[in-house]
Design an enzyme around this catalytic site. Structure first.
Site, PDB file in Angstrom:
ATOM      1  N   THR A 235       0.842  -1.195   0.000  1.00  0.00           N
ATOM      2  CA  THR A 235       0.000   0.000   0.000  1.00  0.00           C
ATOM      3  C   THR A 235       0.873   1.238   0.000  1.00  0.00           C
ATOM      4  OG1 THR A 235      -1.782   1.196   1.150  1.00  0.00           O
ATOM      5  CG2 THR A 235      -0.159   0.112   2.536  1.00  0.00           C
TER       6      THR A 235
ATOM      7  N   LYS B  66      -3.863   3.199   6.394  1.00  0.00           N
ATOM      8  CA  LYS B  66      -4.402   1.836   6.266  1.00  0.00           C
ATOM      9  C   LYS B  66      -3.565   0.869   7.092  1.00  0.00           C
ATOM     10  CE  LYS B  66      -6.310   1.813   1.572  1.00  0.00           C
ATOM     11  NZ  LYS B  66      -6.287   1.066   0.282  1.00  0.00           N
TER      12      LYS B  66
ATOM     13  N   GLU C  64      -2.394  -1.045  -9.541  1.00  0.00           N
ATOM     14  CA  GLU C  64      -3.842  -0.848  -9.719  1.00  0.00           C
ATOM     15  C   GLU C  64      -4.302  -1.084 -11.158  1.00  0.00           C
ATOM     16  OE1 GLU C  64      -6.125   1.300  -7.425  1.00  0.00           O
ATOM     17  OE2 GLU C  64      -4.649   1.917  -5.921  1.00  0.00           O
TER      18      GLU C  64
ATOM     19  N   ASP D 167      -8.514  -2.635  -1.002  1.00  0.00           N
ATOM     20  CA  ASP D 167      -9.090  -1.617  -1.872  1.00  0.00           C
ATOM     21  C   ASP D 167     -10.412  -1.188  -1.248  1.00  0.00           C
ATOM     22  OD1 ASP D 167      -8.413  -0.208  -4.318  1.00  0.00           O
ATOM     23  OD2 ASP D 167     -10.323  -0.939  -5.068  1.00  0.00           O
TER      24      ASP D 167
ATOM     25  N   GLY E 287      -8.303  10.823   3.607  1.00  0.00           N
ATOM     26  CA  GLY E 287      -9.349  10.764   2.586  1.00  0.00           C
ATOM     27  C   GLY E 287     -10.618  11.489   2.999  1.00  0.00           C
TER      28      GLY E 287
ATOM     29  N   ASP F 162     -12.524  10.995   5.503  1.00  0.00           N
ATOM     30  CA  ASP F 162     -12.841  10.905   6.937  1.00  0.00           C
ATOM     31  C   ASP F 162     -13.519  12.166   7.502  1.00  0.00           C
ATOM     32  OD1 ASP F 162     -12.097   8.294   7.346  1.00  0.00           O
ATOM     33  OD2 ASP F 162     -10.113   8.766   8.147  1.00  0.00           O
TER      34      ASP F 162
ATOM     35  N   LYS G 152     -12.318   4.775  15.483  1.00  0.00           N
ATOM     36  CA  LYS G 152     -12.704   4.534  14.082  1.00  0.00           C
ATOM     37  C   LYS G 152     -12.867   3.041  13.827  1.00  0.00           C
ATOM     38  CE  LYS G 152     -11.336   5.172   9.245  1.00  0.00           C
ATOM     39  NZ  LYS G 152     -10.377   5.720   8.264  1.00  0.00           N
TER      40      LYS G 152
ATOM     41  N   ARG H  15     -12.965  -1.082   7.068  1.00  0.00           N
ATOM     42  CA  ARG H  15     -11.640  -1.712   7.036  1.00  0.00           C
ATOM     43  C   ARG H  15     -11.425  -2.603   8.260  1.00  0.00           C
ATOM     44  NH1 ARG H  15      -9.435   2.503   6.134  1.00  0.00           N
ATOM     45  NH2 ARG H  15      -9.516   2.143   3.898  1.00  0.00           N
TER      46      ARG H  15
HETATM   47  P1  ITT Z   1      -3.432   2.147  -1.715  1.00  0.00           P
HETATM   48  O1  ITT Z   1      -1.994   2.418  -1.998  1.00  0.00           O
HETATM   49  O2  ITT Z   1      -3.623   1.079  -0.685  1.00  0.00           O
HETATM   50  O3  ITT Z   1      -4.236   1.922  -2.958  1.00  0.00           O
HETATM   51  P2  ITT Z   1      -5.167   4.473  -1.473  1.00  0.00           P
HETATM   52  O4  ITT Z   1      -5.294   5.553  -0.448  1.00  0.00           O
HETATM   53  O5  ITT Z   1      -4.947   4.861  -2.898  1.00  0.00           O
HETATM   54  O6  ITT Z   1      -4.013   3.497  -0.987  1.00  0.00           O
HETATM   55  P3  ITT Z   1      -7.544   3.053  -2.357  1.00  0.00           P
HETATM   56  O7  ITT Z   1      -6.970   2.831  -3.728  1.00  0.00           O
HETATM   57  O8  ITT Z   1      -8.213   1.903  -1.686  1.00  0.00           O
HETATM   58  O9  ITT Z   1      -6.439   3.567  -1.326  1.00  0.00           O
HETATM   59  O10 ITT Z   1      -8.497   4.310  -2.477  1.00  0.00           O
HETATM   60  C1  ITT Z   1      -9.560   4.460  -1.658  1.00  0.00           C
HETATM   61  C2  ITT Z   1      -9.865   5.922  -1.494  1.00  0.00           C
HETATM   62  O11 ITT Z   1     -11.147   5.965  -0.868  1.00  0.00           O
HETATM   63  C3  ITT Z   1      -8.891   6.628  -0.564  1.00  0.00           C
HETATM   64  O12 ITT Z   1      -7.892   7.324  -1.255  1.00  0.00           O
HETATM   65  C4  ITT Z   1      -9.803   7.574   0.205  1.00  0.00           C
HETATM   66  O13 ITT Z   1      -9.960   8.767  -0.514  1.00  0.00           O
HETATM   67  C5  ITT Z   1     -11.130   6.816   0.230  1.00  0.00           C
HETATM   68  N1  ITT Z   1     -11.223   5.998   1.462  1.00  0.00           N
HETATM   69  C6  ITT Z   1     -11.154   4.655   1.583  1.00  0.00           C
HETATM   70  N2  ITT Z   1     -11.222   4.269   2.855  1.00  0.00           N
HETATM   71  C7  ITT Z   1     -11.335   5.392   3.571  1.00  0.00           C
HETATM   72  C8  ITT Z   1     -11.420   5.677   4.951  1.00  0.00           C
HETATM   73  O14 ITT Z   1     -11.357   4.724   5.881  1.00  0.00           O
HETATM   74  N3  ITT Z   1     -11.512   6.947   5.313  1.00  0.00           N
HETATM   75  C9  ITT Z   1     -11.539   7.944   4.408  1.00  0.00           C
HETATM   76  N4  ITT Z   1     -11.445   7.772   3.101  1.00  0.00           N
HETATM   77  C10 ITT Z   1     -11.340   6.504   2.683  1.00  0.00           C
HETATM   78 NA    NA Z   2      -4.789   3.405  -4.614  1.00  0.00          NA
END
Ligand code: ITT
Ligand code: NA
Length: 185
Positions: free
Chosen positions: A7, A12, A36, A64, A140, A142, A162, A168
């Site tokens: 990741t 995460k 991706e 994801d 993100g 949140d 959370k 998650r």
């Molecule tokens: P990876 O490298 O793991 O892909 P990422 O942040 O790009 O990290 P994702 O591709 O799964 O993760 O994208 C999911 C998006 O959805 C993330 O960038 C956030 O904007 C939003 N998101 C997912 N889970 C969230 C959470 O728990 N809280 C806030 N926003 C979340």
């Molecule tokens: Na991503």
């Protein structure tokens, strides 16, 4: 025992680590990024985990996740990361201006790649889109998501709080239970 995670998102790692310490696994990020492709959350996680395992040859997870807003017919869903980077929180609040139905959910898919294949774990968290951003924690979307059962946004909560609600953490608890029953993968 160790589970690797591919990741780019250290939040995460922290959230999943907090759950997996309960089943005595440590979570270690690997250098290989999450690769991706386009598709639904399951397809993205499955593909990325398969690629990651070809590098680690040890149990590795990829997650994801996405935010699905009912009034926007599930947008941004699988495009959440891209939408966050482009129109962002302000863009989502603009699309939601004057919209009464604030219902939304987060969805998480964790793919665990191991010696016997890939196993998926999923979690959902229902809630509402807030009228304005609140809080500075997390990442993100949140600051604009209020889970059912609370009046606070995810960004007003520390990781433990959370994790009592989040998509998650639910997926990670399912992973925990599976690891207890399948310790030798
Ligand atoms: P990876 O490298 O793991 O892909 P990422 O942040 O790009 O990290 P994702 O591709 O799964 O993760 O994208 C999911 C998006 O959805 C993330 O960038 C956030 O904007 C939003 N998101 C997912 N889970 C969230 C959470 O728990 N809280 C806030 N926003 C979340
Ligand atoms: Na991503």
């Amino acid at each position: 025992r160790v589970i690797y995670i591919a990741t780019s998102n250290m939040h995460k790692v922290e959230e999943i680590r907090n759950v997996l310490q309960g089943c005595r696994y440590s979570v270690e990020p690997i250098d290989a990024p999450k690769l991706e492709i386009q598709g639904d959350l399951q397809k993205v996680a499955l593909y990325a985990a398969t690629v990651a395992y070809s590098i680690t040859s040890k149990p590795v997870i990829v997650e994801d996740a996405g935010l699905f807003i009912e009034a926007l017919k599930g947008f941004p869903g699988p495009y959440s990361a891209y939408v966050y980077k482009t129109i962002g929180i302000e863009g989502i609040l603009r699309l939601m201006r004057g919209v009464d139905n604030r219902r939304a959910h987060f969805y998480s898919v964790i793919a665990l790649a191991h010696s016997k294949g890939v196993t998926l774990f999923e979690g959902r968290c229902d809630g509402r889109i807030a009228d304005e951003p609140r809080g500075t924690k997390g990442f993100g979307f949140d600051p604009i998501f209020v889970p059912e059962g609370s009046t606070r946004t995810f960004a007003e909560m520390d990781v433990e709080e959370k994790n009592r609600y989040s998509h998650r953490a639910r997926a990670a608890r399912a992973l925990c239970n599976w690891l207890k029953e399948n310790p030798h993968v």
